[in-house]
Design a protein around this motif. Sequence first.
Motif, PDB file in Angstrom:
ATOM      1  N   GLU A 861       0.835  -1.192   0.000  1.00  0.00           N
ATOM      2  CA  GLU A 861       0.000   0.000   0.000  1.00  0.00           C
ATOM      3  C   GLU A 861       0.870   1.242   0.000  1.00  0.00           C
ATOM      4  O   GLU A 861       2.095   1.180   0.144  1.00  0.00           O
ATOM      5  CB  GLU A 861      -0.948  -0.017   1.212  1.00  0.00           C
ATOM      6  CG  GLU A 861      -1.947  -1.162   1.154  1.00  0.00           C
ATOM      7  CD  GLU A 861      -2.995  -1.087   2.257  1.00  0.00           C
ATOM      8  OE1 GLU A 861      -3.274   0.028   2.747  1.00  0.00           O
ATOM      9  OE2 GLU A 861      -3.524  -2.148   2.642  1.00  0.00           O
ATOM     10  N   TRP A 862       0.234   2.361  -0.156  1.00  0.00           N
ATOM     11  CA  TRP A 862       0.925   3.648  -0.240  1.00  0.00           C
ATOM     12  C   TRP A 862       1.880   3.793   0.949  1.00  0.00           C
ATOM     13  O   TRP A 862       1.533   3.468   2.072  1.00  0.00           O
ATOM     14  CB  TRP A 862      -0.103   4.770  -0.236  1.00  0.00           C
ATOM     15  CG  TRP A 862       0.415   6.069  -0.755  1.00  0.00           C
ATOM     16  CD1 TRP A 862       1.014   7.060  -0.043  1.00  0.00           C
ATOM     17  CD2 TRP A 862       0.379   6.522  -2.115  1.00  0.00           C
ATOM     18  NE1 TRP A 862       1.363   8.100  -0.860  1.00  0.00           N
ATOM     19  CE2 TRP A 862       0.982   7.805  -2.139  1.00  0.00           C
ATOM     20  CE3 TRP A 862      -0.090   5.966  -3.303  1.00  0.00           C
ATOM     21  CZ2 TRP A 862       1.117   8.552  -3.311  1.00  0.00           C
ATOM     22  CZ3 TRP A 862       0.030   6.714  -4.474  1.00  0.00           C
ATOM     23  CH2 TRP A 862       0.635   7.986  -4.475  1.00  0.00           C
ATOM     24  N   PRO A 863       3.103   4.286   0.706  1.00  0.00           N
ATOM     25  CA  PRO A 863       4.086   4.333   1.790  1.00  0.00           C
ATOM     26  C   PRO A 863       3.707   5.310   2.903  1.00  0.00           C
ATOM     27  O   PRO A 863       3.077   6.342   2.653  1.00  0.00           O
ATOM     28  CB  PRO A 863       5.361   4.790   1.080  1.00  0.00           C
ATOM     29  CG  PRO A 863       4.885   5.542  -0.120  1.00  0.00           C
ATOM     30  CD  PRO A 863       3.634   4.824  -0.562  1.00  0.00           C
ATOM     31  N   VAL A 864       4.108   4.955   4.124  1.00  0.00           N
ATOM     32  CA  VAL A 864       3.986   5.855   5.263  1.00  0.00           C
ATOM     33  C   VAL A 864       5.369   6.433   5.508  1.00  0.00           C
ATOM     34  O   VAL A 864       6.300   5.705   5.868  1.00  0.00           O
ATOM     35  CB  VAL A 864       3.472   5.117   6.515  1.00  0.00           C
ATOM     36  CG1 VAL A 864       3.401   6.072   7.699  1.00  0.00           C
ATOM     37  CG2 VAL A 864       2.102   4.497   6.228  1.00  0.00           C
ATOM     38  N   LEU A 865       5.536   7.723   5.310  1.00  0.00           N
ATOM     39  CA  LEU A 865       6.850   8.342   5.372  1.00  0.00           C
ATOM     40  C   LEU A 865       7.188   8.790   6.789  1.00  0.00           C
ATOM     41  O   LEU A 865       6.293   9.125   7.577  1.00  0.00           O
ATOM     42  CB  LEU A 865       6.898   9.545   4.428  1.00  0.00           C
ATOM     43  CG  LEU A 865       6.585   9.259   2.956  1.00  0.00           C
ATOM     44  CD1 LEU A 865       6.704  10.533   2.133  1.00  0.00           C
ATOM     45  CD2 LEU A 865       7.509   8.184   2.400  1.00  0.00           C
ATOM     46  N   PRO A 866       8.481   8.828   7.126  1.00  0.00           N
ATOM     47  CA  PRO A 866       8.879   9.305   8.462  1.00  0.00           C
ATOM     48  C   PRO A 866       8.557  10.789   8.631  1.00  0.00           C
ATOM     49  O   PRO A 866       8.591  11.553   7.661  1.00  0.00           O
ATOM     50  CB  PRO A 866      10.392   9.050   8.488  1.00  0.00           C
ATOM     51  CG  PRO A 866      10.809   8.987   7.051  1.00  0.00           C
ATOM     52  CD  PRO A 866       9.645   8.397   6.317  1.00  0.00           C
ATOM     53  N   GLU A 867       8.244  11.187   9.843  1.00  0.00           N
ATOM     54  CA  GLU A 867       7.892  12.575  10.124  1.00  0.00           C
ATOM     55  C   GLU A 867       9.079  13.304  10.743  1.00  0.00           C
ATOM     56  O   GLU A 867      10.075  12.699  11.143  1.00  0.00           O
ATOM     57  CB  GLU A 867       6.686  12.624  11.067  1.00  0.00           C
ATOM     58  CG  GLU A 867       5.435  11.990  10.470  1.00  0.00           C
ATOM     59  CD  GLU A 867       4.263  12.027  11.442  1.00  0.00           C
ATOM     60  OE1 GLU A 867       4.448  12.460  12.597  1.00  0.00           O
ATOM     61  OE2 GLU A 867       3.155  11.631  11.029  1.00  0.00           O
ATOM     62  N   GLY A 868       8.936  14.613  10.814  1.00  0.00           N
ATOM     63  CA  GLY A 868       9.943  15.420  11.494  1.00  0.00           C
ATOM     64  C   GLY A 868      11.121  15.816  10.649  1.00  0.00           C
ATOM     65  O   GLY A 868      12.165  16.207  11.179  1.00  0.00           O
ATOM     66  N   ALA A 869      10.986  15.748   9.313  1.00  0.00           N
ATOM     67  CA  ALA A 869      12.115  16.096   8.437  1.00  0.00           C
ATOM     68  C   ALA A 869      12.140  17.600   8.180  1.00  0.00           C
ATOM     69  O   ALA A 869      11.794  18.075   7.105  1.00  0.00           O
ATOM     70  CB  ALA A 869      12.017  15.317   7.135  1.00  0.00           C
ATOM     71  N   SER A 870      12.577  18.372   9.199  1.00  0.00           N
ATOM     72  CA  SER A 870      12.626  19.823   9.054  1.00  0.00           C
ATOM     73  C   SER A 870      14.002  20.255   8.578  1.00  0.00           C
ATOM     74  O   SER A 870      14.999  19.545   8.747  1.00  0.00           O
ATOM     75  CB  SER A 870      12.315  20.490  10.396  1.00  0.00           C
ATOM     76  OG  SER A 870      13.266  20.085  11.368  1.00  0.00           O
ATOM     77  N   VAL A 871      14.104  21.427   7.968  1.00  0.00           N
ATOM     78  CA  VAL A 871      15.375  21.967   7.480  1.00  0.00           C
ATOM     79  C   VAL A 871      15.520  23.408   7.962  1.00  0.00           C
ATOM     80  O   VAL A 871      14.524  24.100   8.207  1.00  0.00           O
ATOM     81  CB  VAL A 871      15.459  21.907   5.942  1.00  0.00           C
ATOM     82  CG1 VAL A 871      15.510  20.476   5.469  1.00  0.00           C
ATOM     83  CG2 VAL A 871      14.290  22.634   5.285  1.00  0.00           C
ATOM     84  N   GLU A 872      16.776  23.847   8.084  1.00  0.00           N
ATOM     85  CA  GLU A 872      17.045  25.188   8.592  1.00  0.00           C
ATOM     86  C   GLU A 872      17.444  26.156   7.485  1.00  0.00           C
ATOM     87  O   GLU A 872      17.281  27.374   7.632  1.00  0.00           O
ATOM     88  CB  GLU A 872      18.175  25.140   9.632  1.00  0.00           C
ATOM     89  CG  GLU A 872      17.841  24.416  10.923  1.00  0.00           C
ATOM     90  CD  GLU A 872      17.899  22.911  10.792  1.00  0.00           C
ATOM     91  OE1 GLU A 872      18.840  22.400  10.143  1.00  0.00           O
ATOM     92  OE2 GLU A 872      16.977  22.246  11.307  1.00  0.00           O
TER      93      GLU A 872
END
Length: 968
Positions: A861-872
Amino acid sequence: MTDATDTQRDWRDTVFLPKTDFPMKAGLAAKEPAILERWARIKLYSKLREARAGRERFLLHDGPPYANGDIHMGHALNKILKDIVVRSQSLMGKDAPYVPGWDCHGLPIEWKVEEAYRARKLNKDEVDPVAFRAECRAYAEKWVAVQRGQFERLGILGDWDDPYLTMKFDAEARIAAELLKFAESGQLYRGAKPVMWSPVEKTALAEAEVEYEDITSTQIDVAFEITHAPNAPELVGAHAVIWTTTPWTIPVNQALAYGEGIAYSRVPASDGRTYLVAFDLVDAFLKRTGLSLRDEASLPADDAGLMFANVLKGSQLAGAVALHPMHALGGFFARPRPFLPGDFVTTDAGTGLVHMAPDHGEDDFLLCKAHGIDPVFAVDGAGMYRADWLWLGGQGSVINKKFVSAEGPICSDLRAAGALLAASDDFQHSYPHSWRSKAKIIFRATPQWFIPMDRPSPLPLAGGAGGGPSLSTSEALADAGGPPPSPLPHAGGGAESNAPTLREIALDAIEHTRWVPERSINRIRAMVEGRPDWVISRQRAWGVPIALYVNRATGDYLRDPAVNSRILDAFRAGGADAWFQADHQALLGPDYRAEDYEVVTDILDVWFDSGSTHSFVIEARYGEGVRANLYLEGSDQHRGWFQSSLLESSGTRGRAPYDAVLTHGFALDGQGKKMSKSLGNVVDPLKIIGESGADILRLWVAQTDYFDDVRIGKEVLAGTGDAYRKIRNTFRYLLGALDGFGEAEKVAVADMPELERYVLHKLAALDAELRSAAEAFEFNRYARALGDFMNEDLSAFFFDIRKDCLYCDAATDPKRRAYRTVLDTLFHALVRYAAPILAFTAEEVWQSRYPSKDGSVHELEWPVLPEGASVEHDWTAIRALRQTVTEAIEPYRREKKVRSSLEAEVTVPTLPMPAEELTELFIVAKVDQAADVTVTPTDRHKCGRCWRHLPEVTQDGALCDRCAEVVS
């Protein structure tokens, strides 16, 4: 640091190069059949149904192709697009079954069987109809099997073990049941009015069965002597002139039409006659006929003066009558031809007067009917004048160019009668042809069964009998000496006048349907707004019969639910053949006598068959009242399957059978021309599959802007092949770079370098874009976004930057672990995203990493991506600066001042992040800040293992600190 001996060493055995058995060379043509066999062996389709049971359902209803011949590129485009839609919906977690089907009845198949008869010099009409139908069934079965294999080879996943066929007994019973719903509610009548008729195939045709081709016809001007004109007595003795491009309709003329607002001139001509022609068309008339104005020497200088002196209003022609040019034959031709006002008469061409043949034109029929003039059925089904017709009886065919030419018998007889003023075989125009036989059609009034578009619907049942009288076949053909009784519409028992009509229901349903692309609503709306009553009868043998009984005394058709129930039981047990073998007294039951009823033997229009498929594909499998989420076909189906399905469902259920309709264009050759065997430009999908594999075709479909016509040829396919290789190379890199990767190596998002978090951020944006594109059925956008991400964000950016980390960092290094963690995330996402389009390649990629006896990438099924990928940082600006640096280095590479960017030191106007990080991102030796972007070859020495030029390397070939630590 390293010693002098180490500077000479080859360090390649210490570098962690990607490792995979996944080949760069695809070899799809050989691999794909094995993958198909595997899907069949593990029963992938059934496994998906079990896994998705209870989930939200997505139903794409397959429009049935004809079971007739090998598939062509249009089939491939259509089926692949459907499969991409279904697989993408399944990927999004829905239960998305796909039931393929075939249209097995009708003229395309019957015509092929007849061709075989003609080759053996047999007459189909002398064969038992049930035996003939059996041959048609066998022919359809043969091509269903052939096309099934060809569709499966495209990678189409569906219920191939239980497809729907319109010739299955249950399907034929349900088609008959849908017809009887119309009959029982009074939405059916039999009448005689002009329909499109093929003299070659001897049957009525639907609009969807007709195509237009440019032809050259015979145009003639014919004179009708005026014998009575109460409002313009000066016209008596003059000749009204008509112009036509269908000379064969003159023997069936019954009236003349004029425009009430048109100005007409009495034209004194050089041949001694006076002609009645529209004022605006006098010059064109004189030019065509070679006539001139009479007594020109005595005319005033301005010819218009004479014309105006002889002008009268069209309304003055009311009550006028004329003689048919062949009136001397007596009988039908001796009857006076009345002048009738017609709002369709114009002065665009011709003479401003139109001859009326109610047998052969819609306007003619309606105008004459309004004045009590009925068709005479002079032209038979083969295009011949019937044997007892006074003029040209037994002759024809009316579509034969020689017969209707300027020297043919019609024109010759008119010329002999002094009525032919002009005739030439040079009129070029567009004309309807049967798209099967390619022969010209005619408009011909015959007794046919119709579903009315503008009668209040549905009508209440009125017991066992029908409503008002309708025309029986025997009545229609009985009176050779004059017109038969006028067909009256089936009254149906008196519906309320404020009830909506079928047209109104259908137009309302159109407004409540999603049309993709949005502009396609205009096409279907215009077609339904302007279409005539639906002609549902055909005079053929292979199809579902119109299973009705017509009362011989009243002309009413029988509407008795008990009789209909017995008919349907017989169909379910023996198929539609049961009607041709039936004991009709048994079907009628004890309340009726068989001798009192005519058994209708016409068969249903195949568009009614296919328009009814929702009842036995969607409702029969998933429940009454369930409708399809999507219909998906070519743009020609606005007048075909989309419309017949809409009308059938609107008439029986009061709504459309679909929630959404997607329209795609046609497949053209590489130059944008229609494919044609005669032009030699046909691109065969089976040949492409055999040479390059189905995934190349699938990628081509996804990459095209299929809402319009699409091109395919060598150059187009070469571009598709390049795009495929880039995608395949991305997967090959991922597989190699992830060799040996395990759960213990994973790094939390929060602990990753910003570059990894940025790529995950980009992946999340891609995920949203792909989901949006899939939900909008815009796979051109989907494929472009996926390809751009793989090529630009990964191969040319992320992979390029991190290859040093992957190859040279220690296996336990946190940065390398973070990189491989992101690669693992990318792998699981990208293989899923690619699966709907590259069905075979995605399976190969998945099995290469996760070999399984019975698993498949298509179960995911559609992938569940990791969260919290913020950039500065502003990565858009950083990447733009990187591109500028790359372009600045390129001249130095061409001039061989540097061999690679690693040998370059650069300056940039701003440092958007620390210089050390930019050095890694730009893949250079050093980054400094200065006013402009500059490039200088470095004087640093090169590490013998990672090839970077670093300050701690004392001589070329020595190791940098990092590499020395790793190899120690």
